[in-house]
Design an enzyme around this catalytic site. Structure first.
Site, mmCIF file in Angstrom:
data_model
loop_
_atom_site.group_PDB
_atom_site.id
_atom_site.type_symbol
_atom_site.label_atom_id
_atom_site.label_comp_id
_atom_site.label_asym_id
_atom_site.label_seq_id
_atom_site.Cartn_x
_atom_site.Cartn_y
_atom_site.Cartn_z
ATOM 1 N N GLU A 1 96.057 -18.098 -61.021
ATOM 2 C CA GLU A 1 94.839 -18.325 -60.234
ATOM 3 C C GLU A 1 94.909 -17.623 -58.884
ATOM 4 O O GLU A 1 93.926 -17.065 -58.412
ATOM 5 C CB GLU A 1 94.588 -19.829 -60.049
ATOM 6 C CG GLU A 1 94.140 -20.553 -61.305
ATOM 7 C CD GLU A 1 92.857 -19.983 -61.899
ATOM 8 O OE1 GLU A 1 92.098 -19.310 -61.178
ATOM 9 O OE2 GLU A 1 92.625 -20.198 -63.094
ATOM 10 N N TYR B 1 88.231 -23.592 -54.688
ATOM 11 C CA TYR B 1 88.225 -23.072 -56.052
ATOM 12 C C TYR B 1 89.565 -23.311 -56.747
ATOM 13 O O TYR B 1 89.631 -23.864 -57.855
ATOM 14 C CB TYR B 1 87.883 -21.571 -56.096
ATOM 15 C CG TYR B 1 88.286 -21.012 -57.436
ATOM 16 C CD1 TYR B 1 87.514 -21.264 -58.549
ATOM 17 C CD2 TYR B 1 89.510 -20.347 -57.600
ATOM 18 C CE1 TYR B 1 87.914 -20.853 -59.809
ATOM 19 C CE2 TYR B 1 89.915 -19.929 -58.855
ATOM 20 C CZ TYR B 1 89.128 -20.178 -59.949
ATOM 21 O OH TYR B 1 89.544 -19.797 -61.180
ATOM 22 N N ASP C 1 83.650 -20.423 -59.160
ATOM 23 C CA ASP C 1 84.019 -19.084 -58.690
ATOM 24 C C ASP C 1 82.780 -18.194 -58.825
ATOM 25 O O ASP C 1 81.685 -18.681 -59.095
ATOM 26 C CB ASP C 1 85.189 -18.537 -59.511
ATOM 27 C CG ASP C 1 84.744 -18.116 -60.887
ATOM 28 O OD1 ASP C 1 83.817 -18.753 -61.430
ATOM 29 O OD2 ASP C 1 85.273 -17.148 -61.440
#
Length: 352
Positions: free
Chosen positions: A47, A130, A148
């Site tokens: 991520e 996020y 996102d």
DNA sequence: AATACGTGGTC
DNA sequence: TGACCAAGTAT
């Protein structure tokens, strides 16, 4: 179809999307197989690598990183200079510094176990709204609203949200919350991203292949590619500078940039000031017989463009404390940011 | 809230 | 081929 039901119908979105995901999900190195337990370290690392960075750029870097630093403990104990060099070329270098800082916090403050709840994840450096939501959902199966740029696009179209970004984010988040399921929240988040990446694309979405076509208000209205509306971008200013290539035998002088700010903490070639007009030989790292090359190196950053002149000199002095003398034949392994890798290539093109 | 922060892929 | 853009965060 029942003409009175809402469009989109929040109850229909997740089932349709998850059914599509079960057939069309992308196989990615950081993604657990169906039924497999996700490794929080790999989920987190991927991520962070994927923040503002394409799958194509991350894919070839991910496995090598995990092989070198396979878990939080190894990353917490890593040499930060090696970590920064390993990140070279990926950009947004604060991510690499924060990766080490977060790994240290996991070891020191959380007993080596990654926190599972969104609020605690949010306290770690480099985990914003996020990433904390994505890790909570994907690694731990929690219901979290993961938003996102893909989700923004898909949701803005589903609900035909015509307000411009960034103001639209309040409405988009509320709408995303309404369609996020309690079960399979991680798969739902990844499905939204796969959909945004492969079907609901920025310019020419493939609506005929979309599992949410029947739910999509923008499709019904006829121009989904117009959403989301974005604010106009500002022009990027042009700056100028000089890169100083100081050679001693087969080695070149490298410095380390200050820990914060642009290219913070990265190895670099020495530079003079970056300013609005060509600075020439201002502020060289050492006194030497500097010769300006004809060639320049152009590079674009997010918020400005820069054109750098190349100044070259040789020396016999040691210049202790200036930086590191690095073997030119091994420059690939120095972990130079792209700007300086370009400059080195330009110098060596002519010397080679 | 607005700005700083990188790079490579894509068309 | 030069925009445009990407699984954003910190301040």
């Amino acid at each position: 179809m029942d003409a009175t039901r809402s469009c989109p119908d929040p109850a229909h979105v997740a089932p349709a999307l998850l059914a599509w995901y079960d057939r069309h999900r992308r196989a990615l190195p950081w993604r657990a197989l169906p039924g497999e337990v996700a490794d929080p370290y790999r989920v987190w690392l991927s991520e962070v690598m994927l923040q503002q960075t394409t799958v194509a750029a991350v894919r070839p870097r991910f496995e090598g990183w995990v092989a070198r630093w396979p878990d939080f403990a190894s990353l917490a104990a890593a040499d930060e200079a090696e970590v920064m060099a390993a990140w070279a070329g990926l950009g947004y270098y604060a991510r690499a510094r924060n990766l080490v800082a977060a790994a240290k916090a996991v070891v020191a403050d959380h007993g080596g176990a990654f926190p599972a709840d969104e609020a605690t994840l949010r306290t770690l450096p480099g985990l914003g709204a996020y990433t904390a939501a994505a890790v909570a959902a994907i690694a731990f199966g929690s219901r979290a609203v993961v938003v996102d740029a893909n989700v923004e696009r898909v949701v803005a179209r589903l609900f035909a949200i015509g307000e411009a970004l960034p103001g639209a984010r309040v409405a988009i988040r509320a709408a995303a919350d309404r369609i996020t399921p309690d079960a399979r929240a991680g798969d739902f988040a990844q499905a939204m991203m796969d959909l945004g990446s492969g079907i609901c694309t920025v310019k020419t979405p493939s609506c005929l292949l979309c599992p949410l076509q029947d739910e999509c208000l923008a499709f019904r209205e006829g121009a989904p590619e117009r959403l989301p509306v974005k604010a106009a971008k500002k022009a990027r200013p042009q700056r100028y500078g000089t890169i100083f290539w100081l050679q001693r035998g087969g080695e070149v002088l490298l410095v380390r940039r200050p820990g914060k700010g642009l290219l913070g903490g990265m190895r670099a070639l020495p530079t003079g000031p970056w300013v609005d007009a060509v600075p020439g030989l201002a502020e060289p790292p050492v006194v030497a017989d500097w010769r300006l090359r004809n060639a320049t190196v152009a590079h674009g950053f997010t918020h400005f463009d820069i054109e750098l002149a190349l100044a070259v000199a040789t020396t016999d002095a040691h210049h202790d404390g200036m930086g590191e003398w690095w073997p030119i034949a091994d420059l690939d392994r120095a972990g130079l940011p792209t700007l300086f890798a370009k400059a080195a290539a330009a110098v060596m093109r002519r010397d080679g």
